[in-house]
Enzyme design. Structure first.
Site, PDB file in Angstrom:
ATOM      1  N   HIS A 102       0.831  -1.202   0.000  1.00 37.13           N
ATOM      2  CA  HIS A 102       0.000   0.000   0.000  1.00 37.13           C
ATOM      3  C   HIS A 102       0.868   1.255   0.000  1.00 37.13           C
ATOM      4  O   HIS A 102       2.096   1.188   0.186  1.00 37.13           O
ATOM      5  CB  HIS A 102      -0.914   0.014   1.237  1.00 37.13           C
ATOM      6  CG  HIS A 102      -0.175   0.158   2.525  1.00 37.13           C
ATOM      7  ND1 HIS A 102       0.569  -0.862   3.086  1.00 37.13           N
ATOM      8  CD2 HIS A 102      -0.037   1.217   3.379  1.00 37.13           C
ATOM      9  CE1 HIS A 102       1.120  -0.452   4.216  1.00 37.13           C
ATOM     10  NE2 HIS A 102       0.778   0.808   4.417  1.00 37.13           N
ATOM     11  N   ASP A 139       0.566   5.130   2.011  1.00 43.30           N
ATOM     12  CA  ASP A 139      -0.175   5.565   3.201  1.00 43.30           C
ATOM     13  C   ASP A 139      -1.244   6.620   2.895  1.00 43.30           C
ATOM     14  O   ASP A 139      -0.985   7.607   2.209  1.00 43.30           O
ATOM     15  CB  ASP A 139       0.790   6.102   4.260  1.00 43.30           C
ATOM     16  CG  ASP A 139       1.509   4.959   4.973  1.00 43.30           C
ATOM     17  OD1 ASP A 139       0.936   3.860   5.070  1.00 43.30           O
ATOM     18  OD2 ASP A 139       2.650   5.178   5.416  1.00 43.30           O
ATOM     19  N   HIS A 167       4.586   0.090   0.061  1.00 42.57           N
ATOM     20  CA  HIS A 167       5.351  -0.617   1.079  1.00 42.57           C
ATOM     21  C   HIS A 167       4.472  -1.651   1.758  1.00 42.57           C
ATOM     22  O   HIS A 167       3.250  -1.668   1.574  1.00 42.57           O
ATOM     23  CB  HIS A 167       5.953   0.354   2.096  1.00 42.57           C
ATOM     24  CG  HIS A 167       4.932   1.096   2.910  1.00 42.57           C
ATOM     25  ND1 HIS A 167       4.276   2.216   2.433  1.00 42.57           N
ATOM     26  CD2 HIS A 167       4.437   0.872   4.158  1.00 42.57           C
ATOM     27  CE1 HIS A 167       3.437   2.660   3.347  1.00 42.57           C
ATOM     28  NE2 HIS A 167       3.501   1.852   4.413  1.00 42.57           N
ATOM     29  N   ARG A 203       5.943   6.113  14.624  1.00 47.12           N
ATOM     30  CA  ARG A 203       5.661   6.485  13.239  1.00 47.12           C
ATOM     31  C   ARG A 203       5.218   7.941  13.180  1.00 47.12           C
ATOM     32  O   ARG A 203       4.440   8.382  14.027  1.00 47.12           O
ATOM     33  CB  ARG A 203       4.549   5.561  12.749  1.00 47.12           C
ATOM     34  CG  ARG A 203       4.110   5.684  11.318  1.00 47.12           C
ATOM     35  CD  ARG A 203       3.120   4.531  11.074  1.00 47.12           C
ATOM     36  NE  ARG A 203       2.591   4.499   9.727  1.00 47.12           N
ATOM     37  CZ  ARG A 203       1.505   5.168   9.322  1.00 47.12           C
ATOM     38  NH1 ARG A 203       0.853   5.932  10.170  1.00 47.12           N
ATOM     39  NH2 ARG A 203       1.078   5.061   8.085  1.00 47.12           N
TER      40      ARG A 203
HETATM   41  C1  SIN Z   1       3.333   0.828   7.734  1.00 45.92           C
HETATM   42  O1  SIN Z   1       2.744   0.281   6.823  1.00 45.92           O
HETATM   43  O2  SIN Z   1       3.284   2.058   7.874  1.00 45.92           O
HETATM   44  C2  SIN Z   1       4.132   0.016   8.735  1.00 45.92           C
HETATM   45  C3  SIN Z   1       5.300  -0.685   8.144  1.00 45.92           C
HETATM   46  C4  SIN Z   1       5.957  -1.640   9.116  1.00 45.92           C
HETATM   47  O3  SIN Z   1       5.548  -1.756  10.279  1.00 45.92           O
HETATM   48  O4  SIN Z   1       6.900  -2.320   8.702  1.00 45.92           O
END
Ligand code: SIN
Length: 284
Positions: free
Chosen positions: A108, A110, A259, A275
């Site tokens: 995806h 974000d 990602h 994050r």
């Molecule tokens: C995410 O998709 O923002 C998280 C990625 C992760 O935890 O590796």
């Protein structure tokens, strides 16, 4: 870390991702360092700043050098720092079955359901498992550029409606979303191919789980096209897999990447990330 330490850049993947060593983010980056880091990110799509041991205030100040941090009220955050959300191996979905919640386990980009989706995401690995828990990236510039000219011209014309509520069943486990939050996030329509505002390069803009339908196309036909593009983009020549080291701060560009998180670390192993998302623009 001594103030005089040299900054060094090391390529991580064949097609993207750069590691930076010798940077101490306990102090906000200078204008010059901020510019070097941003350029390294635009050139490499994924930037890993190694060896950090900083608190949420310093983390927030450092990421502010890349743009304006955003708040996502529905995600747990560090007390006193609403912009610094947390991802933990202890997270459990609201469904109540006690299973580990792996946020972002499908390929995806974000927050594509927003009118101005986040440009960048930063993830700070405070606790990382010895085995598993990698984050994977797909370079959507490279995936787009590898398509035949005629296909690119066709894709350039398409628009996609994105929704916060996952658009399709069977794409894995996601966080339960309260109805009032869903109601506050109407669908957004974005181009399937977007032009990066910093580099001027075109990239496929895909977040399969949020893509409800392609405008003017039969729903199933649109989903089949999106699936085909995802399969194309996640071929090894377009991807990089980040093996986390404790203290890594990885920043990636959602405007030219997909990602994926991996929840494949053993039961009992811990993973704890902080994050921050950075404000973006209307995709064009
Ligand atoms: C995410 O998709 O923002 C998280 C990625 C992760 O935890 O590796």
């Amino acid at each position: 870390m001594p103030a005089t330490m040299e900054i060094s850049f090391t390529k991580l993947g064949g097609h993207m991702a750069m590691a930076v060593a010798g940077v101490d983010l306990s102090q906000p980056p200078s204008a010059d360092l901020g510019a070097r880091l941003r350029q390294a990110l635009w050139d490499n799509q994924v930037l890993c700043i190694r060896g950090q041991t900083i608190g949420p205030g310093a983390y927030l100040a450092a990421i502010s050098a890349f743009g304006e941090p955003q708040v996502r009220p529905e995600i747990p955050h560090v007390e006193g720092f609403p912009e610094v959300t947390t991802l933990s191996s202890e997270d459990r979905d609201l469904k109540g079955d006690g299973k580990r919640l792996v946020a972002g386990a499908n390929w995806h980009s974000d927050d594509t359901f927003m009118p101005r989706p986040s440009a960048l995401t930063a993830l700070y690995g405070l606790i990382v498992p010895d085995v598993g828990g990698d984050t994977q990236y797909a370079n959507m510039y490279a995936a787009y550029e590898a398509l035949p000219e005629e296909k690119r011209r066709y894709l350039d014309t398409l628009k996609v409606v994105h929704t916060m509520k996952p658009a399709r069943e069977g794409l894995g486990r996601t966080r339960s979303i309260a109805p009032e939050i869903l109601a506050a996030r109407p669908p957004s329509t974005h181009p399937l191919v977007r032009t990066h505002p910093e580099t001027g390069r075109k990239a496929l803009y895909i977040s399969r789980n949020r893509m409800d339908h392609i405008v003017g196309m039969d729903r199933a036909e649109g989903h089949a096209l999106i699936d085909e593009l995802v399969e194309h983009a996640i071929q090894p020549q377009f991807t990089y897999r980040h093996k986390w080291q404790q203290g890594d701060i990885v920043i990636w560009d959602n405007r030219c990447l997909m990602h994926k998180a991996n929840g494949d670390y053993p039961d009992g192993a811990r993973r704890f990330m902080q994050r921050i998302i950075v404000a973006g623009e209307v995709p064009v």
